[in-house]
Write an enzyme that holds these catalytic residues in place. Sequence first.
Site, mmCIF file in Angstrom:
data_model
loop_
_atom_site.group_PDB
_atom_site.id
_atom_site.type_symbol
_atom_site.label_atom_id
_atom_site.label_comp_id
_atom_site.label_asym_id
_atom_site.label_seq_id
_atom_site.Cartn_x
_atom_site.Cartn_y
_atom_site.Cartn_z
ATOM 1 C CB SER A 67 -13.451 -7.568 6.134
ATOM 2 O OG SER A 67 -12.825 -8.108 4.986
ATOM 3 C CB SER A 125 -0.161 -10.715 -2.889
ATOM 4 O OG SER A 125 -0.896 -9.502 -2.965
ATOM 5 N N GLY A 126 1.897 -8.474 -1.211
ATOM 6 C CA GLY A 126 2.804 -7.363 -1.479
ATOM 7 C C GLY A 126 2.229 -6.377 -2.482
ATOM 8 C CG ASP A 175 3.171 0.410 -0.208
ATOM 9 O OD1 ASP A 175 3.969 0.565 -1.152
ATOM 10 O OD2 ASP A 175 3.347 -0.431 0.698
ATOM 11 C CE1 TYR A 225 9.598 -1.886 3.784
ATOM 12 C CE2 TYR A 225 9.473 -0.720 5.882
ATOM 13 C CZ TYR A 225 9.412 -0.720 4.508
ATOM 14 O OH TYR A 225 9.181 0.469 3.844
HETATM 15 C C1 GLA Z 1 6.628 -1.857 1.354
HETATM 16 C C2 GLA Z 1 6.490 -0.509 2.043
HETATM 17 C C3 GLA Z 1 6.837 0.643 1.093
HETATM 18 C C4 GLA Z 1 8.182 0.414 0.412
HETATM 19 C C5 GLA Z 1 8.266 -1.012 -0.162
HETATM 20 C C6 GLA Z 1 9.630 -1.329 -0.700
HETATM 21 O O1 GLA Z 1 5.671 -1.973 0.335
HETATM 22 O O2 GLA Z 1 5.187 -0.334 2.523
HETATM 23 O O3 GLA Z 1 6.827 1.856 1.792
HETATM 24 O O4 GLA Z 1 9.234 0.651 1.302
HETATM 25 O O5 GLA Z 1 7.923 -1.985 0.793
HETATM 26 O O6 GLA Z 1 9.944 -0.527 -1.787
#
Ligand code: GLA
Length: 389
Positions: A67, A125-126, A175, A225
């Site tokens: 990568s 970064s989400g 996601d 989480y």
């Molecule tokens: C992360 C998880 C998702 C979802 C979001 C919160 O991105 O991978 O599945 O739960 O958090 O909405």
Amino acid sequence: MLEKLMQKFKELYGENGELRTYFAPGRVNLIGEHTDYNGGHVFPCALTLGTYAVVRTRNDRTLRFYSMNFDSFGVVETSLDDLVPNKAASWTNYPKGVIWAFEKRGMKLSHGLDIAIYGDIPNGSGLSSSASLEVLTGVILKDIFGFSEVTMVDIALIGQDAENNYNGCNCGIMDQFASAMGKKDHAIFLDTNTLNYEYAPVKLPDAKIVITNSKVKHSLVDSAYNDRRNECETALKELQTVVDIKTLGELTEEQFEEYKHAVKDSVRQRRAGHAVYENQRAIRAVEALKANDIALFGELMNSSHISLRDDYEVSCKEIDILVDLAWKTEGVIGSRITGGGFGGCTVSIVKNEAVDTFVKEIGKAYLDKVGHEAEFYVVDIGEGARRLG
Ligand code: GLA
């Protein structure tokens, strides 16, 4: 970028043979946060940012991964006979996990691969860089090994399986689904209970979607989480003693208020309350968007943030600063944290004429308050994962 990656591939692995190229996007969720493992609705869209791969087949059982984002790891070599998660294997646990999940379903790989990757989603970064890598791997395997029966929804589910059972994060389906199923200029209104989905056009002639990256990632991300998920599961079991439901997503706000006494702990009650109310907000927000009521959409985004901050407790100081600044900025229709939380990004809807001020003013105020810069991306909603060439 692809050209650079191609050049790197040839430099590392040689020029011979047929090279194929692929892309899978990251995502931003507009509303419906932490509802996807509670049988609720989500409303994400695919970005034009994502992860690219150049791939060539091999004649033996070796897998080689490289990568450009983790250049210091160099080429990581492993084998189809060694598909066990391994901390030292770092980022390659994502593609390996997807291969493992294919093989678990009886889709065995007859030979190895040389793969080179590059992603332009800022890491951590989400915005789902890991889901995009999983979905990318799924698309590669389907294409190269001719697994034609595998649908894009299957690829999303396989990616989630790899994330849950190979990489240890108990994420929902949002996601991977957004990365696999994205559609240009549309967000996906997905019922995570049934996987029924609908594309909703995001036509905002007067406004833009702006992502602001706080550039912080707190270490609790995965463990907190999983804790939230467990709290919701326990609350569901408690609610099931008084009402016949399979998921929190089946409850209306009124029903939740009627039955919430069954949830014996006040923290758990707030968590479950968020899941129920946020799901209803997502449903209402999509109706508002369809009715062109962007102001209402924005208000629902703001309420979503308050609930994630106070009841679900997945925000953090830096994100709250960004959202507060946005709320105070003229021309901002709505702003909230997006994604898993504890850092990462906010998503805002900003009137066209206010975008420049938004970036400038919030950028400056954030730097003053937090001590480092935020990054801003004006969103283009892109297509889902695919082969490029
Ligand atoms: C992360 C998880 C998702 C979802 C979001 C919160 O991105 O991978 O599945 O739960 O958090 O909405």
